[in-house]
Design an enzyme around this catalytic site. Structure first.
Site, PDB file in Angstrom:
ATOM      1  N   HIS A 157      -6.546  15.710  94.841  1.00 58.66           N
ATOM      2  CA  HIS A 157      -7.701  15.855  93.930  1.00 58.66           C
ATOM      3  C   HIS A 157      -7.301  15.620  92.470  1.00 58.66           C
ATOM      4  CE1 HIS A 157      -9.642  17.946  97.373  1.00 58.66           C
ATOM      5  NE2 HIS A 157      -8.427  18.441  97.527  1.00 58.66           N
ATOM      6  N   SER A 278      -5.005  -4.197  70.713  1.00 59.02           N
ATOM      7  CA  SER A 278      -6.424  -4.246  70.384  1.00 59.02           C
ATOM      8  C   SER A 278      -6.592  -5.073  69.120  1.00 59.02           C
ATOM      9  CB  SER A 278      -6.927  -2.820  70.156  1.00 59.02           C
ATOM     10  OG  SER A 278      -8.036  -2.827  69.298  1.00 59.02           O
ATOM     11  N   LYS A 284      -2.963   0.532  69.482  1.00 56.85           N
ATOM     12  CA  LYS A 284      -3.205   0.412  70.913  1.00 56.85           C
ATOM     13  C   LYS A 284      -2.182  -0.443  71.653  1.00 56.85           C
ATOM     14  CE  LYS A 284      -6.036   1.903  73.034  1.00 56.85           C
ATOM     15  NZ  LYS A 284      -7.407   1.492  73.358  1.00 56.85           N
ATOM     16  N   GLU A 291      -5.338  -3.082  84.883  1.00 60.35           N
ATOM     17  CA  GLU A 291      -6.807  -3.037  84.872  1.00 60.35           C
ATOM     18  C   GLU A 291      -7.397  -4.319  85.464  1.00 60.35           C
ATOM     19  OE1 GLU A 291      -8.439  -1.328  81.021  1.00 60.35           O
ATOM     20  OE2 GLU A 291      -6.324  -1.553  80.542  1.00 60.35           O
TER      21      GLU A 291
END
Ligand code: ARG
Length: 462
Positions: A157, A278, A284, A291
């Protein structure tokens, strides 16, 4: 002779828009090398069946070989007006060697050509994918060895659950992808059956030897029923299902990479070479490859659905709908092969932030199950032991103490059976070493997994 191979039956020109609407050469031209290969063997089969003379067969084969060279050098011009790869090559052969070219099509249909070419193409691609999976399995083993001994909190979980060796966690992926490797091996058995000789659907009208033809093309055997041979697309559906499984497991793995590299987790660091920044936020460093793989997993699953819908309620044998089978397969294959390759780089490049991981080992109540097991060994039934341990955790939480910070008196106030040796049980290494059973996270058990994994890889002939 009219421009179109079927022109004899027609008295009107084909609509220009229909030509554009129905063409497939823009995407099936990747099958050209396989079309040539299959045509060469088909010419030989026709010669053996007495349809082509020695000389005609030689002219056809030489013509096809010239075309093969033009195709591989990128000089061949594919034309939409000839619809698909099969008719483009037939036409080009005619332009090269004249009328004898049209003898090659004796007893042959594009319905069988297209599935023969596709199967040959897929045999190559599946072998490439298997090599990719082998590299991924290897990279996984190497990473498991590099960080052997590091203990991390295991999750259920997404909550801290029990301590586990990082290598054990990682090897879970090894076994997932080993299964996918075996799925491809099994799939290859059915893929390597040859449709050629089935003609439009009823079987060739000339006595060609299909067994010999299948072997000459590298297939295991000919498909046993000519209607089935041209109608089935099970070999595409099955592949897309396996590709979907591969991509789904990659997406789970990538999700962990994304989460673990977040500031909150900070379990892993990716190399700069595998991240992007970024355009606005200078600080970043984003885990884009992970992804993107996660995102690309939608393609295989989506395209599997497209193919299932394509064949739903489709009558036998060939229907033109089936031309739509290729783009989803090509796209999913390309994405999967590239995603596996990208994942290899990610696995190789990832670094564990071991200090951060270790910090969590004593922070949560990861060893609560150990306390319950300890009480079981003192004769307390597990459900009761579980309850007592729950009370201990609640007490520790309230008093802002870790389990190992509780005094023996505090422990005894919950169960008099608890003795000094409880502190030994509250070491993560102790929890790991209690799980030396087959497939467990014990140090030796994981070492054995790694060794068996290496033997598997070394035994692969790829
Ligand atoms: N381009 C077609 C396909 O990809 C080849 C088979 C065409 N057969 C036919 N009867 N029109 O399916």
């Amino acid at each position: 002779m009219s421009e179109k191979p079927w022109g004899g039956r027609f008295s009107e020109e084909t609509s220009k828009f229909l030509e554009e609407f129905s063409e497939s050469v823009s995407f099936d031209k990747v099958l050209a090398p396989y079309e040539i290969k299959a045509s060469i063997e088909y010419a030989k089969a026709l010669k053996k069946a007495g349809v082509l003379s020695e000389n005609e067969c030689e002219i056809i084969i030489n013509g096809l070989k010239d075309l093969e060279k033009e195709i591989s050098e990128g000089k061949f011009v594919f034309k939409t007006e000839y619809e698909d790869v099969h008719m483009n090559i037939e036409r080009a052969l005619f332009e090269k060697i004249g009328d004898v070219a049209y003898k090659l099509h004796t007893g042959r249909s594009r319905n069988e050509q297209v599935v023969t070419d596709l199967r040959l193409y897929l045999i190559d691609k599946v072998s490439k994918l298997k090599k990719g999976l082998k590299n991924l399995l290897l990279a996984t083993i190497e990473k498991a060895e590099e960080y052997f001994g590091i203990i991390m909190p295991g999750f259920t979980h997404l909550q801290h659950a029990q301590p586990v060796l990082f290598s054990h966690w990682l090897m879970a992926y090894f076994f997932m992808f080993k299964n996918h490797f075996h799925r491809l091996e099994d799939y290859e058995k059915r893929l390597k059956e040859c449709p050629l000789g089935s003609s439009a659907f009823a079987g060739c009208g000339f006595p060609i030897d299909r067994h010999e033809l299948a072997k000459a093309l590298g297939f295991e055997k000919p498909i046993a029923n000519s209607v089935f041979a041209v109608s089935t697309r099970d070999f595409l559906l099955e592949l897309l299902f396996v590709l979907s499984l591969i991509m789904l497991d990659l997406s789970r793995w990538c999700e962990e990479v994304v989460v673990w590299s977040s500031q909150e987790f900070s379990f892993v660091e990716l190399p700069d070479s595998l991240c992007t920044g970024s355009s606005i936020m200078p600080q970043k460093k984003n885990p884009d490859p992970a992804e993107l793989i996660r995102g690309k997993s939608s393609v295989a699953v989506g395209n599997l659905n497209r193919l299932m819908l394509l064949v739903k309620a489709l009558p036998l044998s060939y229907n033109r709908d089936l031309q739509e089978d290729k783009p989803p397969v090509f796209e999913a294959l390309k994405d999967t092969i590239n995603s596996v390759k990208m994942m290899v780089l990610l696995v190789q490049g990832i670094k564990l932030k071991t200090e951060n991981i270790e910090k969590w080992i004593s922070a949560g109540y990861l060893l609560a199950t150990e306390v319950a097991d300890y009480l079981v060994l003192k004769g307390i039934p597990f459900r009761k032991a579980h309850h007592i341990t729950g009370e201990i955790v609640l007490y520790a939480e309230k008093n802002r103490k870790r389990l190992e910070e509780l005094t023996i008196e505090e422990f005894k106030s919950f169960a008099k059976e608890i003795e000094e040796d409880i502190y030994e049980w509250l070491k993560p290494e102790h929890a790991i070493s209690r799980r030396e059973l087959f497939g467990g996270t014990g140090f030796n058990s994981v070492k054995k997994q790694i060794n068996t994994a290496k033997e598997f890889i070394n035994g692969l002939e790829l």
